[in-house]
Motif scaffolding. Structure first.
Motif, mmCIF file in Angstrom:
data_model
loop_
_atom_site.group_PDB
_atom_site.id
_atom_site.type_symbol
_atom_site.label_atom_id
_atom_site.label_comp_id
_atom_site.label_asym_id
_atom_site.label_seq_id
_atom_site.Cartn_x
_atom_site.Cartn_y
_atom_site.Cartn_z
ATOM 1 N N MET A 176 0.817 -1.211 0.000
ATOM 2 C CA MET A 176 0.000 0.000 0.000
ATOM 3 C C MET A 176 0.855 1.267 0.000
ATOM 4 O O MET A 176 0.345 2.352 -0.275
ATOM 5 N N ASP A 177 2.134 1.121 0.288
ATOM 6 C CA ASP A 177 3.047 2.259 0.374
ATOM 7 C C ASP A 177 3.528 2.646 -1.019
ATOM 8 O O ASP A 177 4.679 2.398 -1.396
ATOM 9 N N ARG A 178 2.656 3.277 -1.793
ATOM 10 C CA ARG A 178 2.992 3.613 -3.176
ATOM 11 C C ARG A 178 3.917 4.823 -3.285
ATOM 12 O O ARG A 178 4.448 5.102 -4.356
ATOM 13 N N PHE A 179 4.105 5.551 -2.198
ATOM 14 C CA PHE A 179 5.012 6.699 -2.219
ATOM 15 C C PHE A 179 6.409 6.341 -1.715
ATOM 16 O O PHE A 179 7.300 7.177 -1.710
ATOM 17 N N GLY A 180 6.623 5.119 -1.254
ATOM 18 C CA GLY A 180 7.936 4.718 -0.764
ATOM 19 C C GLY A 180 8.366 5.461 0.481
ATOM 20 O O GLY A 180 9.546 5.779 0.645
ATOM 21 N N LEU A 181 7.442 5.746 1.380
ATOM 22 C CA LEU A 181 7.757 6.498 2.588
ATOM 23 C C LEU A 181 7.999 5.608 3.800
ATOM 24 O O LEU A 181 8.362 6.121 4.864
ATOM 25 N N LEU A 182 7.798 4.316 3.656
ATOM 26 C CA LEU A 182 7.956 3.411 4.789
ATOM 27 C C LEU A 182 9.194 2.543 4.612
ATOM 28 O O LEU A 182 9.458 2.024 3.524
ATOM 29 N N THR A 183 9.947 2.421 5.696
ATOM 30 C CA THR A 183 11.072 1.499 5.751
ATOM 31 C C THR A 183 10.817 0.545 6.906
ATOM 32 O O THR A 183 10.310 0.955 7.958
ATOM 33 N N PHE A 184 11.166 -0.710 6.737
ATOM 34 C CA PHE A 184 10.848 -1.725 7.730
ATOM 35 C C PHE A 184 12.119 -2.175 8.446
ATOM 36 O O PHE A 184 13.176 -2.345 7.824
ATOM 37 N N GLU A 185 11.986 -2.362 9.741
ATOM 38 C CA GLU A 185 13.124 -2.751 10.573
ATOM 39 C C GLU A 185 12.637 -3.745 11.621
ATOM 40 O O GLU A 185 11.668 -3.485 12.343
ATOM 41 N N ALA A 186 13.323 -4.890 11.683
ATOM 42 C CA ALA A 186 12.965 -5.903 12.670
ATOM 43 C C ALA A 186 13.413 -5.460 14.056
ATOM 44 O O ALA A 186 14.539 -4.973 14.235
ATOM 45 N N SER A 187 12.519 -5.627 15.019
ATOM 46 C CA SER A 187 12.825 -5.230 16.399
ATOM 47 C C SER A 187 12.006 -6.103 17.340
ATOM 48 O O SER A 187 10.778 -5.997 17.388
ATOM 49 N N SER A 188 12.691 -6.957 18.081
ATOM 50 C CA SER A 188 11.988 -7.848 19.005
ATOM 51 C C SER A 188 11.326 -7.091 20.140
ATOM 52 O O SER A 188 10.438 -7.620 20.809
ATOM 53 N N SER A 189 11.755 -5.844 20.362
ATOM 54 C CA SER A 189 11.194 -5.061 21.456
ATOM 55 C C SER A 189 10.075 -4.136 21.001
ATOM 56 O O SER A 189 9.623 -3.289 21.773
#
Length: 723
Positions: A427-440
């Motif tokens: 759904m992020d068609r503007f490329g504004l989201l970056t994903f980062e794994a975080s167990s916390s």
């Protein structure tokens, strides 16, 4: 509006960076894309050749450069490079007439879904009155005395209010599925069948708007409306690429199907442009009356009380003459200019934008001023097909806000959080989201703002939603105090109880990209594409022939044959082509049906309004009818429709069933067509009221009951058991 468009390297760390495709996952995507590079669905046959030609030209240019280096002058100056070739004639024609942007088609589908749902609710108030056996035209009457030339209507299979209620629910569900884009092609076909069936069931209420409605569903049925902004596209993308890690989620190279690029080339392109242009061209050609020539036409239309809305009826007396003259000339100018803008290859982008603006200005005005049924709004939906690639690029630059960029923190152990990130990526068609794994990550999903501040719960969800297209329109609701607390609590409970696992959500065992389709499947797709193009061309032939035998300017000059084969194509589902709205002159008289019925207790009542009969048309300020009843009254008065008046009588006899009052039983009555003439130019007062009695009726059952009950005693309900 591609995910990779308009990236900004100055944003927060990782949020808007260029993607690193050196990983194994990116390499797999690249291999898959290369393996399926046979051209997009609907691409012209010359597409591959064009690519080869361009690559060949590039190779020739490279060879020429090498030769130039080898054979340079003694002075060391290389030879001038050959000038770059411009677009070919086919390229210009393809881009001007044969190409749709798939994002445009997805946007049109959404508006089409809303339009269809609104139209269904418009019919709901007269649903049983028009379609049921207790209505004005029962099925057995419609089947034994068909109104058209054997037109098809699925609604004829539903007779009782209960059956029609089930049909209503099925139609509503179909429209909702079309709106969200689930099983889109099937829903397009079903919507076409339902719309044409409803529009063809009672031709006594049909007008030009119903024909435009039919054509809108017909031509869009040949277009892939589900390739963008749809649940189908989302599910296909998630099936095509299964992400497991943050690196997978940040790789956008395979977001859209490589077989379905944004440019969709089809024969339906010129067909649709010709269809829309014909609607306006022939409407303006047929407006030859003096009221259109001298600019007074709008004045007469505004005083048709059966068509105007109550608001317009209240303010029309105060409209200055120069405004009326201006609006009349504007209507003519718009209708004359739109075919030129639609069909001109010169200045295509701005010409289409101008046509789109004129169509919406014209029809929003019509739709809010008159009760014309689906006419105005169907053409507004048609207009959205004129959006082009350039318009989407402007929209992306305008709507994209770098300050909304966020880093989405997700718990990689949570299948639900991973699934949410996979959906957000698409759904992020503007490329504004970056994903980062975080167990916390709190509640399994959190967000980090550009200033480094981490937010959780509903605040995080609101930030993430605001980053996707049109997200700010709903994100504000997640920040409301009560809503914020409720959403945060729900997220915490879902994460604590592992709701994703409970519902059967499982994280992919490994990252993978689906292989390209098998050659046999690709061959099947090409066969379907060819079948679609042939089908559209066949229907266009039927439309052209129907126009030639229906339009005044053609049939009055030439005798065009109408073979049975093309007649069936155009008329079976009412794909007509008669464009002469308010032609050659606008409507200059006004009228409606007035019923003077006598009830069993001696009252005079009009069973269509529930009030005493009102014959005063001269002082009317809009009848406040819907388009359905407006056109029914106008048609039932015609001598050609006398065979349907018995059904009208039976409908009036059932008036006490609709009110629930036995004393409303109709004993007898007279049906009148009451008309007057709209005010002359410069006046606001109608004149020349006339009253024509169409027929009288007697209800034997109610008469016997009235004779059995002494005068002055209230009517009693018959409690005798049925035999």
């Amino acid at each position: 509006m591609n995910a990779n468009d308009d990236r900004d390297e100055r944003g927060p760390e990782g949020a808007l960076r260029d993607e690193d495709t050196s990983g194994s996952h990116a390499a797999g995507r690249k291999a898959a894309a290369e393996g399926s590079s046979g051209g997009g669905e609907g691409a012209p046959a010359g597409g591959a050749a064009r690519d080869e030609e361009q690559s060949g030209a590039a190779a020739d240019d490279g060879a020429a450069a090498d030769d130039g280096d080898a054979d340079s002058d003694a002075d060391g100056e290389p030879e001038a490079a050959p000038p770059a070739r411009g677009p070919s004639m086919w390229d210009i024609l393809r881009d001007s007439f044969f190409t749709f942007d798939r994002r445009t088609l997805g946007f049109t589908r959404i508006l089409l879904g809303f339009f269809l749902i609104g139209d269904l609710f418009r019919r709901t108030w007269a649903w049983n009155d028009m379609f049921a056996d207790i209505g004005v035209l029962p099925n057995h009457v419609n089947l034994w005395r068909p109104q058209g030339s054997g037109n098809f209507s699925l609604v004829n299979a539903f007779s009782t209010p209960g059956e029609l209620a089930v049909l209503w629910v099925v139609i509503f569900a179909t429209y909702v599925c079309l709106l969200i884009g689930w099983k889109t092609k099937l829903m397009q076909v079903l919507s076409l069948v339902f719309v044409t069936s409803m529009n063809g069931r009672v031709l006594l209420i049909e007008n030009g708007g119903y024909v435009v409605h039919n054509l809108l569903l017909l031509w869009t049925c040949f277009l892939p409306l589900g390739d963008r902004f749809s649940l189908d596209a989302l599910l296909a993308s998630m099936k095509r690429s299964r992400e497991r890690t943050a690196d997978d989620l940040n790789d956008r190279t395979g977001l859209d199907d490589p077989l379905k690029p944004n440019d969709f080339v089809t024969l339906v392109g010129p067909i649709l442009l010709i269809q829309i242009a014909a609607i306006y061209f022939f409407n303006v050609v047929h407006k030859t009356g003096p009221a259109w020539k001298n600019g007074t036409a709008i004045h007469y239309v505004l005083y048709v009380d059966r068509m105007v809305t109550p608001i317009v009826a209240d303010i029309r007396d105060y409209a200055p003459n120069f405004v009326i003259l201006f609006m009349t000339k504007m209507v003519i100018a718009f209708e004359a200019a739109m075919p030129v803008c639609l069909l001109s290859p010169l200045g295509r982008v701005w010409a289409r934008r101008l046509a789109l603006v004129m169509m919406n200005v014209l029809h929003v005005g019509f739709g809010t001023t008159f009760v014309l049924g689906p006419f105005a709004w169907a053409l507004c939906v048609f207009s959205t097909l004129l959006f082009g690639r350039e318009d989407w690029e402007i929209a992306a630059r305008t709507m994209r806000r770098a300050h909304r960029a966020r880093v989405v923190l997700f718990d990689p152990r949570s299948p639900g959080a991973l699934l949410a990130c996979r959906v957000l990526k698409r759904m992020d068609r503007f490329g504004l989201l970056t994903f980062e794994a975080s167990s916390s990550a709190a509640h399994g999903l959190a967000a980090r703002r550009p200033d480094g501040k981490a937010v959780e719960g509903a605040s995080a969800l609101a930030d993430v939603v605001a980053a996707i297209p049109l997200g700010p329109a709903v994100a504000w609701a997640l920040r409301l105090p009560l809503v914020r607390d409720a959403v945060t609590a729900a997220m915490a409970a879902a994460h604590r109880r592992s709701l994703g696992r409970t519902l059967g959500v499982r994280a992919p065992e490994r990252s993978e990209v689906a292989p390209p389709p098998a050659p046999l499947r690709l061959a099947g797709r090409k066969a379907l594409v060819a079948l679609r193009e042939v089908g559209a061309l066949v229907m266009f032939v039927g439309a052209v022939n129907q126009a030639a035998v229906e339009l005044w300017v053609i049939k009055n000059r030439w005798k065009v044959p109408h073979p049975e084969e093309t007649r069936v194509l155009a008329q079976k589902l009412r794909f007509l082509q008669g464009w002469f709205m308010f032609s050659p002159n606008p409507v200059m008289d006004d009228g409606t049906i007035v019923v003077d019925a006598v009830t069993v207790d001696g009252r005079h009542i009009d069973p269509f309004t529930g009030k005493p009969p009102n014959f005063d048309l001269l002082n009317a300020k809009s009848f406040a009818y819907t388009q359905i009843w407006c056109d029914y009254f106008a048609r039932i008065k015609l001598p050609a429709n006398t065979s349907y008046r018995d059904a009208m009588k039976e409908y009036m006899y059932r008036y006490p069933e609709r009110t629930g009052r036995p004393e409303d039983a109709i004993v007898s009555g007279d049906v009148y067509w009451v008309k007057d003439w709209n005010p002359k130019w410069g006046s606001t007062q109608s004149y020349g009221e006339e009253r024509e009695r169409l027929f009288s009726f007697q209800n034997p059952k109610a008469q016997a009951r009235a004779q059995a009950e002494p005068p002055g005693e209230p009517a009693q309900t018959d409690q005798s058991p049925a035999n």
